[in-house]
Design an enzyme around this catalytic site. Sequence first.
Site, PDB file in Angstrom:
ATOM      1  N   ASP A  29      47.509  42.158  36.282  1.00  0.00           N
ATOM      2  CA  ASP A  29      46.861  41.293  37.269  1.00  0.00           C
ATOM      3  C   ASP A  29      46.354  42.109  38.452  1.00  0.00           C
ATOM      4  OD1 ASP A  29      45.959  38.988  38.413  1.00  0.00           O
ATOM      5  OD2 ASP A  29      47.912  38.330  39.147  1.00  0.00           O
ATOM      6  N   ASN A  31      42.891  42.910  38.996  1.00  0.00           N
ATOM      7  CA  ASN A  31      41.623  43.630  38.792  1.00  0.00           C
ATOM      8  C   ASN A  31      40.534  43.117  39.736  1.00  0.00           C
ATOM      9  OD1 ASN A  31      42.982  44.754  36.677  1.00  0.00           O
ATOM     10  ND2 ASN A  31      41.859  43.687  35.062  1.00  0.00           N
ATOM     11  N   ASN A  77      41.836  31.651  30.741  1.00  0.00           N
ATOM     12  CA  ASN A  77      40.770  32.509  31.260  1.00  0.00           C
ATOM     13  C   ASN A  77      39.366  32.076  30.825  1.00  0.00           C
ATOM     14  OD1 ASN A  77      42.768  35.586  31.153  1.00  0.00           O
ATOM     15  ND2 ASN A  77      42.375  34.196  32.849  1.00  0.00           N
TER      16      ASN A  77
HETATM   17  C1  FPP Z   1      43.798  39.606  35.669  1.00  0.00           C
HETATM   18  O1  FPP Z   1      43.268  40.092  36.882  1.00  0.00           O
HETATM   19  C2  FPP Z   1      43.309  40.408  34.577  1.00  0.00           C
HETATM   20  C3  FPP Z   1      42.643  39.918  33.510  1.00  0.00           C
HETATM   21  C4  FPP Z   1      42.336  38.486  33.344  1.00  0.00           C
HETATM   22  C5  FPP Z   1      42.116  40.814  32.477  1.00  0.00           C
HETATM   23  C6  FPP Z   1      42.954  41.979  32.052  1.00  0.00           C
HETATM   24  C7  FPP Z   1      42.072  42.857  31.283  1.00  0.00           C
HETATM   25  C8  FPP Z   1      41.998  44.188  31.332  1.00  0.00           C
HETATM   26  C9  FPP Z   1      42.941  45.037  32.084  1.00  0.00           C
HETATM   27  C10 FPP Z   1      40.878  44.842  30.599  1.00  0.00           C
HETATM   28  C11 FPP Z   1      41.190  45.678  29.443  1.00  0.00           C
HETATM   29  C12 FPP Z   1      42.140  45.156  28.463  1.00  0.00           C
HETATM   30  C13 FPP Z   1      42.355  45.769  27.271  1.00  0.00           C
HETATM   31  C14 FPP Z   1      43.466  45.320  26.409  1.00  0.00           C
HETATM   32  C15 FPP Z   1      41.529  46.866  26.813  1.00  0.00           C
HETATM   33  P1  FPP Z   1      42.389  39.134  37.766  1.00  0.00           P
HETATM   34  O2  FPP Z   1      40.974  39.320  37.391  1.00  0.00           O
HETATM   35  O3  FPP Z   1      42.864  37.721  37.655  1.00  0.00           O
HETATM   36  O4  FPP Z   1      42.669  39.699  39.180  1.00  0.00           O
HETATM   37  P2  FPP Z   1      42.666  38.917  40.557  1.00  0.00           P
HETATM   38  O5  FPP Z   1      43.848  38.007  40.532  1.00  0.00           O
HETATM   39  O6  FPP Z   1      42.784  40.003  41.552  1.00  0.00           O
HETATM   40  O7  FPP Z   1      41.367  38.190  40.658  1.00  0.00           O
END
Ligand code: FPP
Length: 249
Positions: A29, A31, A77
């Site tokens: 989490d 990103n 998602n």
């Molecule tokens: C949550 O962060 C993350 C995700 C929904 C995606 C996770 C995916 C990856 C790390 C990409 C690569 C994966 C693989 C298996 C190659 P968020 O976007 O909800 O973060 P935020 O809460 O800060 O908005």
Amino acid sequence: MKYKDLTIEQLKQKLDYNKIPKHIAIIMDGNGRWANKRLLPRNFGHKEGMERVVEIVEVSSTLGVKYLSLYAFSTENWKRPIDEIQGLMKILVQYIRRELERLYKNNIRIQALGDIERLPDFAKEEVIRAIKTTSENTGMTLNIGLNYGGRGEIVTGIKKLYNDISAGNINIDDIDEKVFSNYLYTKNQPDPDLLIRPSGELRLSNFMLYQIAYTEFWFSDTLWPDFNERELILSIIDFQNRNRRYGGV
Ligand code: FPP
């Protein structure tokens, strides 16, 4: 944190290699926030998140972790903007195309947690190729949560179990917690010993609800694109200093 001044090598010396968690689950989490902080589009955060997947898979496998479960895309998602979803699927495909050979050579077996039927064809085909290519590997199993939700997994499991009961393959009196666990995506796998959630959020977000009954949790404020080998080792050291009682004394 008392370990903050130690180097990676010093931290590694604090690890008990006989007590490496067999199964680690991670809710990746943060990103989006990582990208926002840099005034970049959210998918740049996911892209950097993928680089941490590469790093954490490699480190986990080297440390002797047997199962690593990464939550990459939840059933919830799909509510995200279409361009973010497309971006995530492309990053997944890019990961497999770039890393599959190395994963194979490192004896890593790839499995999907979740219903991959709903993924766009271009992503589904790559995931199936990765699963098939690595199916005979005997090292670490890398579970990738894709269109995964814990409650949905349990409901799907109940439906499969119902079919088996109806077909006379199993008797209702023979069903127990262990038997039911084999109707989940993690069939034949041990439950996670350690669940890691970075980014400061203190919730489970529907991840592995059945499997985490006695799992140790480790939360950190680090955003996933900054979550590196050092953080993983810190979480394992902390895990190794806990006293797991499983409801006993
Ligand atoms: C949550 O962060 C993350 C995700 C929904 C995606 C996770 C995916 C990856 C790390 C990409 C690569 C994966 C693989 C298996 C190659 P968020 O976007 O909800 O973060 P935020 O809460 O800060 O908005």
